[in-house]
Scaffold this motif. Sequence first.
Motif, PDB file in Angstrom:
ATOM      1  N   HIS A  25       0.831  -1.207   0.000  1.00 54.24           N
ATOM      2  CA  HIS A  25       0.000   0.000   0.000  1.00 54.24           C
ATOM      3  C   HIS A  25       0.868   1.260   0.000  1.00 54.24           C
ATOM      4  CE1 HIS A  25      -3.409  -2.589   0.728  1.00 54.24           C
ATOM      5  NE2 HIS A  25      -4.217  -1.541   0.744  1.00 54.24           N
ATOM      6  N   VAL A  26       1.878   1.286   0.856  1.00 53.93           N
ATOM      7  CA  VAL A  26       2.775   2.438   0.922  1.00 53.93           C
ATOM      8  C   VAL A  26       3.464   2.641  -0.425  1.00 53.93           C
ATOM      9  CG1 VAL A  26       4.915   3.299   1.990  1.00 53.93           C
ATOM     10  CG2 VAL A  26       3.102   2.314   3.416  1.00 53.93           C
ATOM     11  N   ASP A  27       3.948   1.556  -1.021  1.00 58.55           N
ATOM     12  CA  ASP A  27       4.617   1.652  -2.323  1.00 58.55           C
ATOM     13  C   ASP A  27       3.673   2.188  -3.394  1.00 58.55           C
ATOM     14  OD1 ASP A  27       6.869   0.629  -1.098  1.00 58.55           O
ATOM     15  OD2 ASP A  27       6.620  -1.402  -1.926  1.00 58.55           O
ATOM     16  N   ALA A  28       2.406   1.753  -3.368  1.00 58.91           N
ATOM     17  CA  ALA A  28       1.423   2.232  -4.356  1.00 58.91           C
ATOM     18  C   ALA A  28       1.170   3.731  -4.173  1.00 58.91           C
ATOM     19  CB  ALA A  28       0.129   1.435  -4.235  1.00 58.91           C
ATOM     20  N   HIS A  29       1.066   4.184  -2.933  1.00 57.43           N
ATOM     21  CA  HIS A  29       0.880   5.622  -2.696  1.00 57.43           C
ATOM     22  C   HIS A  29       2.089   6.404  -3.195  1.00 57.43           C
ATOM     23  CE1 HIS A  29      -2.903   6.026  -0.473  1.00 57.43           C
ATOM     24  NE2 HIS A  29      -2.643   4.803  -0.023  1.00 57.43           N
ATOM     25  N   HIS A  30       3.285   5.877  -2.976  1.00 52.57           N
ATOM     26  CA  HIS A  30       4.480   6.564  -3.469  1.00 52.57           C
ATOM     27  C   HIS A  30       4.507   6.600  -5.000  1.00 52.57           C
ATOM     28  CE1 HIS A  30       6.768   5.924   0.550  1.00 52.57           C
ATOM     29  NE2 HIS A  30       5.984   6.977   0.589  1.00 52.57           N
ATOM     30  N   ALA A  31       4.048   5.539  -5.650  1.00 54.93           N
ATOM     31  CA  ALA A  31       3.972   5.533  -7.118  1.00 54.93           C
ATOM     32  C   ALA A  31       2.991   6.601  -7.599  1.00 54.93           C
ATOM     33  CB  ALA A  31       3.566   4.152  -7.630  1.00 54.93           C
ATOM     34  N   PHE A  32       1.840   6.702  -6.946  1.00 53.15           N
ATOM     35  CA  PHE A  32       0.854   7.739  -7.262  1.00 53.15           C
ATOM     36  C   PHE A  32       1.491   9.120  -7.115  1.00 53.15           C
ATOM     37  CE2 PHE A  32      -2.155  10.900  -5.783  1.00 53.15           C
ATOM     38  CZ  PHE A  32      -3.199  10.793  -6.683  1.00 53.15           C
ATOM     39  N   GLU A  33       2.160   9.359  -5.984  1.00 47.56           N
ATOM     40  CA  GLU A  33       2.760  10.662  -5.719  1.00 47.56           C
ATOM     41  C   GLU A  33       3.841  11.004  -6.738  1.00 47.56           C
ATOM     42  OE1 GLU A  33       3.938   9.999  -1.684  1.00 47.56           O
ATOM     43  OE2 GLU A  33       1.924  10.444  -0.921  1.00 47.56           O
ATOM     44  N   ARG A  34       4.674  10.024  -7.107  1.00 42.48           N
ATOM     45  CA  ARG A  34       5.711  10.274  -8.121  1.00 42.48           C
ATOM     46  C   ARG A  34       5.071  10.644  -9.457  1.00 42.48           C
ATOM     47  NH1 ARG A  34       8.169   5.990  -5.524  1.00 42.48           N
ATOM     48  NH2 ARG A  34       7.367   4.500  -7.039  1.00 42.48           N
ATOM     49  N   ASP A  89      -5.269  16.680 -17.318  1.00 45.94           N
ATOM     50  CA  ASP A  89      -6.619  16.321 -17.748  1.00 45.94           C
ATOM     51  C   ASP A  89      -7.096  15.083 -16.990  1.00 45.94           C
ATOM     52  OD1 ASP A  89      -5.369  14.074 -19.021  1.00 45.94           O
ATOM     53  OD2 ASP A  89      -5.080  15.270 -20.833  1.00 45.94           O
ATOM     54  N   LEU A  90      -8.348  14.701 -17.236  1.00 48.82           N
ATOM     55  CA  LEU A  90      -8.938  13.557 -16.548  1.00 48.82           C
ATOM     56  C   LEU A  90      -8.192  12.266 -16.852  1.00 48.82           C
ATOM     57  CD1 LEU A  90     -11.100  12.381 -14.714  1.00 48.82           C
ATOM     58  CD2 LEU A  90     -12.621  12.252 -16.706  1.00 48.82           C
ATOM     59  N   ASP A  91      -7.709  12.103 -18.069  1.00 48.50           N
ATOM     60  CA  ASP A  91      -6.953  10.888 -18.398  1.00 48.50           C
ATOM     61  C   ASP A  91      -5.733  10.738 -17.496  1.00 48.50           C
ATOM     62  OD1 ASP A  91      -8.723  10.118 -20.376  1.00 48.50           O
ATOM     63  OD2 ASP A  91      -7.570  11.063 -21.991  1.00 48.50           O
ATOM     64  N   ALA A  92      -5.028  11.832 -17.237  1.00 50.94           N
ATOM     65  CA  ALA A  92      -3.868  11.783 -16.349  1.00 50.94           C
ATOM     66  C   ALA A  92      -4.303  11.468 -14.916  1.00 50.94           C
ATOM     67  CB  ALA A  92      -3.093  13.098 -16.399  1.00 50.94           C
ATOM     68  N   ALA A  93      -5.431  12.020 -14.493  1.00 46.94           N
ATOM     69  CA  ALA A  93      -5.938  11.733 -13.147  1.00 46.94           C
ATOM     70  C   ALA A  93      -6.325  10.257 -13.016  1.00 46.94           C
ATOM     71  CB  ALA A  93      -7.129  12.638 -12.830  1.00 46.94           C
ATOM     72  N   ILE A  94      -6.920   9.690 -14.046  1.00 49.68           N
ATOM     73  CA  ILE A  94      -7.280   8.269 -14.032  1.00 49.68           C
ATOM     74  C   ILE A  94      -6.024   7.407 -13.991  1.00 49.68           C
ATOM     75  CG2 ILE A  94      -8.304   6.404 -15.410  1.00 49.68           C
ATOM     76  CD1 ILE A  94     -10.393   8.526 -16.345  1.00 49.68           C
ATOM     77  N   THR A  95      -5.030   7.760 -14.791  1.00 48.32           N
ATOM     78  CA  THR A  95      -3.765   7.014 -14.775  1.00 48.32           C
ATOM     79  C   THR A  95      -3.162   7.033 -13.383  1.00 48.32           C
ATOM     80  OG1 THR A  95      -3.365   7.463 -17.119  1.00 48.32           O
ATOM     81  CG2 THR A  95      -1.452   6.875 -15.771  1.00 48.32           C
ATOM     82  N   ALA A  96      -3.156   8.201 -12.741  1.00 47.40           N
ATOM     83  CA  ALA A  96      -2.619   8.307 -11.383  1.00 47.40           C
ATOM     84  C   ALA A  96      -3.448   7.476 -10.410  1.00 47.40           C
ATOM     85  CB  ALA A  96      -2.589   9.769 -10.947  1.00 47.40           C
ATOM     86  N   GLY A  97      -4.763   7.575 -10.501  1.00 46.54           N
ATOM     87  CA  GLY A  97      -5.648   6.833  -9.600  1.00 46.54           C
ATOM     88  C   GLY A  97      -5.466   5.337  -9.685  1.00 46.54           C
ATOM     89  N   LEU A 100      -2.924   3.686  -7.225  1.00 43.69           N
ATOM     90  CA  LEU A 100      -3.234   3.480  -5.810  1.00 43.69           C
ATOM     91  C   LEU A 100      -3.584   2.014  -5.556  1.00 43.69           C
ATOM     92  CD1 LEU A 100      -5.208   6.771  -5.294  1.00 43.69           C
ATOM     93  CD2 LEU A 100      -3.024   6.163  -4.222  1.00 43.69           C
ATOM     94  N   PRO A 101      -3.534   1.565  -4.306  1.00 44.87           N
ATOM     95  CA  PRO A 101      -3.799   0.159  -4.010  1.00 44.87           C
ATOM     96  C   PRO A 101      -5.126  -0.326  -4.587  1.00 44.87           C
ATOM     97  CG  PRO A 101      -2.912   1.230  -2.079  1.00 44.87           C
ATOM     98  CD  PRO A 101      -3.172   2.314  -3.096  1.00 44.87           C
ATOM     99  N   ARG A 102      -5.110  -1.530  -5.139  1.00 50.41           N
ATOM    100  CA  ARG A 102      -6.293  -2.096  -5.778  1.00 50.41           C
ATOM    101  C   ARG A 102      -7.404  -2.387  -4.778  1.00 50.41           C
ATOM    102  NH1 ARG A 102      -6.157  -2.700 -10.786  1.00 50.41           N
ATOM    103  NH2 ARG A 102      -7.826  -4.233 -10.849  1.00 50.41           N
ATOM    104  N   ALA A 103      -7.087  -2.447  -3.494  1.00 45.33           N
ATOM    105  CA  ALA A 103      -8.113  -2.691  -2.481  1.00 45.33           C
ATOM    106  C   ALA A 103      -9.019  -1.468  -2.303  1.00 45.33           C
ATOM    107  CB  ALA A 103      -7.460  -3.045  -1.150  1.00 45.33           C
TER     108      ALA A 103
END
Length: 120
Positions: A25-34, A89-97, A100-103
């Motif tokens: 989970h922490v790693d997924a949040h860091h990937a989102f933030e990067r 744009d929304l596409d970038a927001a979806i890619t970022a989302g 995040l953890p699949r749970a």
Amino acid sequence: MRYVVLIAYEPGGWAEASHEVRQQHVDAHHAFERYVDEHGRRLSSAALSDADLATTIRRDGGGSDVVTDGPFVELAEQIGGYYDVELPDLDAAITAGRLLPRAYTVEIRSVVGVEGYESL
């Protein structure tokens, strides 16, 4: 564009999660933030306390307010945190989302202005 990314989860899973699951989970949040840092910017983010620690103001038709402990409605999932970000744009927001953890259930909302209202 500015987006708020809401993170919903089913309560109780974190306390029982193994160290490995927590690290994922922490790693997924860091990937989102990067991703956001590379394609836009983070304005703010926070984890939220559990819904059972919420305080709710309910308004009745007579002009009275009732302040109670706990969430407004009973939910299977609850909002556990958010990110306030700027992305192209929304596409970038979806890619970022999706990073995040699949749970989580991830809800993305654009931030809109309200005519006649300016934040202080």
